[in-house]
Enzyme design. Sequence first.
Site, mmCIF file in Angstrom:
data_model
loop_
_atom_site.group_PDB
_atom_site.id
_atom_site.type_symbol
_atom_site.label_atom_id
_atom_site.label_comp_id
_atom_site.label_asym_id
_atom_site.label_seq_id
_atom_site.Cartn_x
_atom_site.Cartn_y
_atom_site.Cartn_z
ATOM 1 N N ARG A 161 -11.211 3.755 -4.277
ATOM 2 C CA ARG A 161 -12.246 3.557 -5.302
ATOM 3 C C ARG A 161 -11.685 2.991 -6.598
ATOM 4 O O ARG A 161 -12.426 2.723 -7.538
ATOM 5 C CB ARG A 161 -12.970 4.880 -5.580
ATOM 6 C CG ARG A 161 -13.849 5.357 -4.450
ATOM 7 C CD ARG A 161 -15.037 4.440 -4.209
ATOM 8 N NE ARG A 161 -15.959 4.418 -5.328
ATOM 9 C CZ ARG A 161 -17.018 5.210 -5.435
ATOM 10 N NH1 ARG A 161 -17.283 6.090 -4.476
ATOM 11 N NH2 ARG A 161 -17.809 5.121 -6.466
ATOM 12 N N HIS B 146 5.796 8.460 0.351
ATOM 13 C CA HIS B 146 6.367 7.301 1.043
ATOM 14 C C HIS B 146 5.788 6.043 0.408
ATOM 15 O O HIS B 146 4.836 5.453 0.918
ATOM 16 C CB HIS B 146 6.037 7.372 2.532
ATOM 17 C CG HIS B 146 6.764 6.362 3.362
ATOM 18 N ND1 HIS B 146 7.218 6.631 4.627
ATOM 19 C CD2 HIS B 146 7.114 5.069 3.116
ATOM 20 C CE1 HIS B 146 7.817 5.564 5.129
ATOM 21 N NE2 HIS B 146 7.753 4.594 4.221
ATOM 22 N N ARG C 123 5.280 2.230 -0.453
ATOM 23 C CA ARG C 123 5.545 0.959 0.211
ATOM 24 C C ARG C 123 5.380 -0.171 -0.804
ATOM 25 O O ARG C 123 4.708 -0.013 -1.820
ATOM 26 C CB ARG C 123 4.615 0.788 1.410
ATOM 27 C CG ARG C 123 4.980 1.716 2.572
ATOM 28 C CD ARG C 123 4.087 1.496 3.782
ATOM 29 N NE ARG C 123 4.628 2.127 4.979
ATOM 30 C CZ ARG C 123 4.406 3.398 5.332
ATOM 31 N NH1 ARG C 123 3.668 4.177 4.559
ATOM 32 N NH2 ARG C 123 4.934 3.889 6.445
ATOM 33 N N GLU D 82 10.439 9.016 0.814
ATOM 34 C CA GLU D 82 10.718 8.278 2.042
ATOM 35 C C GLU D 82 10.536 6.785 1.803
ATOM 36 O O GLU D 82 9.720 6.376 0.972
ATOM 37 C CB GLU D 82 9.747 8.677 3.158
ATOM 38 C CG GLU D 82 9.809 10.119 3.587
ATOM 39 C CD GLU D 82 8.823 10.410 4.705
ATOM 40 O OE1 GLU D 82 8.956 11.478 5.326
ATOM 41 O OE2 GLU D 82 7.915 9.574 4.944
ATOM 42 N N THR E 285 2.058 2.852 9.796
ATOM 43 C CA THR E 285 2.815 4.077 9.573
ATOM 44 C C THR E 285 4.158 3.910 10.265
ATOM 45 O O THR E 285 4.356 2.977 11.049
ATOM 46 C CB THR E 285 2.058 5.307 10.106
ATOM 47 O OG1 THR E 285 2.774 6.494 9.766
ATOM 48 C CG2 THR E 285 1.892 5.239 11.619
ATOM 49 N N HIS F 201 6.153 13.424 11.751
ATOM 50 C CA HIS F 201 5.251 12.430 12.315
ATOM 51 C C HIS F 201 4.420 13.052 13.427
ATOM 52 O O HIS F 201 4.931 13.448 14.466
ATOM 53 C CB HIS F 201 5.976 11.193 12.848
ATOM 54 C CG HIS F 201 5.083 9.973 12.846
ATOM 55 N ND1 HIS F 201 5.008 9.119 11.776
ATOM 56 C CD2 HIS F 201 4.205 9.516 13.763
ATOM 57 C CE1 HIS F 201 4.140 8.161 12.041
ATOM 58 N NE2 HIS F 201 3.626 8.390 13.240
#
Length: 239
Positions: free
Chosen positions: A18, A43, A45, A70, A101, A191
């Site tokens: 949003r 994590h 990116r 990570e 992922t 995971h």
Amino acid sequence: MTRLSVNINKIATLRNSRGGDNPNVIKVALDCERFGAQGITVHPRPDERHIRYQDVYDLKEVLRTEFNIEGNPLEKKFVELVLANKPDQVTLVPDTLQAITSNSGWDTIRHRAQLTDLIGQFKAAKIRVSVFVDADPHMVEGAKLCGADRVELYTEPYAADYFENRQRAILPFIQAAEIAREVGLGLNAGHDLSLDNLKFICQSIPWLDEVSIGHALIADALYFGLENTIQMYLRETVL
């Protein structure tokens, strides 16, 4: 007892959908700590599609439990981010920019030179280093040769096979975990771990130091509430 680190990436994904600040990533992280989580994982990116780089700086200022970052250390910006914030732990993951992922561990033999150099940089900054690997004894041994402190076992194959044959599913993870213990590596896992399969892996590998769980935990929180969900996951880690 295996420690629970809550990955809050999905909270950031919801916020970013949003464009505002609802839900607030910092508040959720602090609430996770307050509700009993023993660590917070992010994590980031390069495209910042969930956790933003600024989130990392903001979290570093307020977290009281273990902070685990990570990411792919072959990205220069990631290395700079980690060294600037000095989390308790950095987990090195070989994911690509296009990956939805994480979907595989490092080939710690083929990438030994790169990993050794990067791990050396992080350890010089007094950051504990965990390397994300498949449940392969050779990859675990390779992580040790690179100088890692821990490995994180990529547990998607375990989760995928759990309901069909959990004894078969856990076997390669026990074997990899035993090698990690033999060579003196700490042990994490992550995971697709969930309320369905978490207790069995903790019971089967009682020396497991830490699990990092995000997607399933946040999905469960939609039904059970965040505080109750964290307590439910914590109970699964107690032998």
